[in-house]
Design an enzyme around this catalytic site. Structure first.
Site, PDB file in Angstrom:
ATOM      1  N   ILE A 183       0.872  -1.179   0.000  1.00  0.00           N
ATOM      2  CA  ILE A 183       0.000   0.000   0.000  1.00  0.00           C
ATOM      3  C   ILE A 183       0.904   1.224   0.000  1.00  0.00           C
ATOM      4  CG2 ILE A 183      -1.776   1.299   1.261  1.00  0.00           C
ATOM      5  CD1 ILE A 183      -2.525  -1.428   2.599  1.00  0.00           C
ATOM      6  N   HIS A 184       0.855   2.005  -1.099  1.00  0.00           N
ATOM      7  CA  HIS A 184       1.746   3.164  -1.130  1.00  0.00           C
ATOM      8  C   HIS A 184       1.142   4.392  -1.813  1.00  0.00           C
ATOM      9  CE1 HIS A 184       2.464   2.036  -5.333  1.00  0.00           C
ATOM     10  NE2 HIS A 184       2.931   3.265  -5.500  1.00  0.00           N
ATOM     11  N   ARG A 185       0.067   4.241  -2.581  1.00  0.00           N
ATOM     12  CA  ARG A 185      -0.455   5.406  -3.320  1.00  0.00           C
ATOM     13  C   ARG A 185      -1.008   6.439  -2.353  1.00  0.00           C
ATOM     14  NH1 ARG A 185      -0.537   5.156  -8.750  1.00  0.00           N
ATOM     15  NH2 ARG A 185      -0.015   3.116  -9.605  1.00  0.00           N
ATOM     16  N   ASP A 188      -1.994  -1.770  -4.275  1.00  0.00           N
ATOM     17  CA  ASP A 188      -2.417  -0.610  -5.065  1.00  0.00           C
ATOM     18  C   ASP A 188      -1.321  -0.233  -6.066  1.00  0.00           C
ATOM     19  OD1 ASP A 188      -0.503   0.592  -3.447  1.00  0.00           O
ATOM     20  OD2 ASP A 188      -1.891   1.963  -2.440  1.00  0.00           O
ATOM     21  N   ARG A 192       6.391   6.274   2.694  1.00  0.00           N
ATOM     22  CA  ARG A 192       5.233   7.152   2.902  1.00  0.00           C
ATOM     23  C   ARG A 192       4.215   6.493   3.832  1.00  0.00           C
ATOM     24  NH1 ARG A 192       3.166   7.234  -1.941  1.00  0.00           N
ATOM     25  NH2 ARG A 192       4.241   9.092  -2.690  1.00  0.00           N
TER      26      ARG A 192
END
Length: 380
Positions: free
Chosen positions: A217-219, A301, A254
């Site tokens: 999960i990074h977006r 994602d 992030r």
């Protein structure tokens, strides 16, 4: 000798560039000279430098050290630096990958001074211009001279946008378009054996092959929105509890920074203390291949991880409202759930019971990079 300038900046571009650099080194050493420019878009050692070392990629000839900033400032700084390098190096073409700000900066800088643009991963469309990546890839395609699409769908997208099946000579006004296969598939085949030999990530984290789900999960629309981030991690926590399934979650920097800030205190505590949820540092490319190969399922994602799940014949739950890799959904190996807990749970149930998933050869034969080099030699 054909001289090209390759622009890289984000981690996926560094990995994709490995395929082209390897093809040049193995098959075109006396015909192509590659000058590598790192924009510095990803400047963390775990997100950048380690990949040059691990994948034996030639180190950059130029580094712009751009770093993080707003889209406009970052892109402007990259454009300035790339233009100076192009004027100095005088290449036959600039080679760009994917859809990042580095891609956009290279496309604009080169096209303004009439350096031909070669776009690898052309034609991909999510049809959502709220995604910065969608804008970047469209703009890059429309100033390119040679466009290499990894899939038939990408090629057809170009035709729908007005590109023609032109005959050479090619130019920005008369571009050549190709369906060539995916350089990332080249890489996955090449590095698959090395991943087993050179990584210990499964043993170090007590992950049993075939008995864990890989999730990334990074977006920013997921990490920066507390509602969405809570929904995603509630779904993970619930699946772990109800099905006693383990999760391996290599965290993008992030996401790592925002997890404590944006998750509810209760959920954050659950995620951090649940022995079935393994929160890992950013994985190297070989570690990611090992995780993908040995997982039972993938939740992500990331566009790149969606494809890699397919390469290794793993079902994929897409944690976005759309995907540019629509072929995966069409052939039934991926489901789009967005950040919807009920849809994520239903997708897990669907794939857990699926026995007849088919993974047709959508991404070429593992020699896309060699094909691209050959076409550049013919037409630049």
């Amino acid at each position: 000798m054909l001289k090209i300038v390759t622009i890289i900046g984000a981690r996926p571009q560094i990995i994709k560039a490995a395929a082209l650099s390897r093809a040049i080194r193995s098959h075109f050493r006396d015909k192509i000279r590659e000058v590598i420019v790192h924009t510095g878009q990803h400047y963390d050692a775990n997100m950048s430098q380690v990949f040059f070392d691990e994948l034996d990629i030639p180190h950059p000839d130029h580094n712009l050290n751009t770093g993080s900033d707003t889209h406009a400032r970052q892109t402007a700084a990259m454009m300035t630096g790339i233009e100076e390098i192009l004027l100095k190096e005088k290449p036959a073409a600039i080679v760009l990958y994917g859809d990042t700000n580095s891609t956009l900066a290279g496309a604009v800088a080169a096209s303004k001074i009439h350096v031909p643009v070669v776009h690898i991963e052309a034609g991909l469309r999510s049809f959502n211009k709220a995604m910065p990546e969608e804008v970047n890839r469209i703009l890059c395609d429309h100033v390119s001279t040679l466009l290499f699409s990894p899939t038939r769908t990408g090629y057809e997208n170009l035709l729908k946008e007005g590109f023609k099946e032109n005959k050479p000579p090619y130019s920005a006004d008369h571009p050549g378009i190709y369906h060539c296969g995916d350089v990332m598939y080249d890489n996955s085949l090449y590095f698959s054996r090395l991943a087993d030999e050179k990584t210990n990530i499964l043993r170090e984290n007590k992950l049993e092959p075939g008995r864990f789900i890989l999730s990334t999960i990074h977006r920013n629309n997921n990490t920066d929105d507390p509602r969405r981030l809570n929904a995603l991690f509630r779904a993970i926590s619930d699946l772990a509890a109800r099905h006693q399934v383990a999760f391996a979650i290599p965290l993008h920097p992030r996401t790592s920074k925002l997890l404590a800030q944006n998750l509810s205190p209760e959920l954050y505590s659950e995620v951090k203390t649940d022995p079935l949820i393994h929160i890992l540092p950013p994985a190297t490319f070989l570690e990611m291949i090992s995780l993908e190969k040995n997982s039972s399922m993938v939740m992500t994602d990331s566009g790149g991880v969606q494809k890699e799940a397919f390469y290794f014949q793993k079902p994929c739950i897409i944690l976005r409202p759309e995907t540019e890799w629509v072929e995966l959904v069409k052939c039934g190996t991926a489901l789009i759930t967005d950040a919807d807990e009920k849809k994520i749970s239903a997708a897990y149930d669907h794939f857990s019971g699926a026995k007849d998933l088919r993974f047709p050869p959508l991404f070429g034969d593992g020699h896309a990079a060699e094909f691209i080099c050959g076409e550049m030699l013919k037409h630049l």
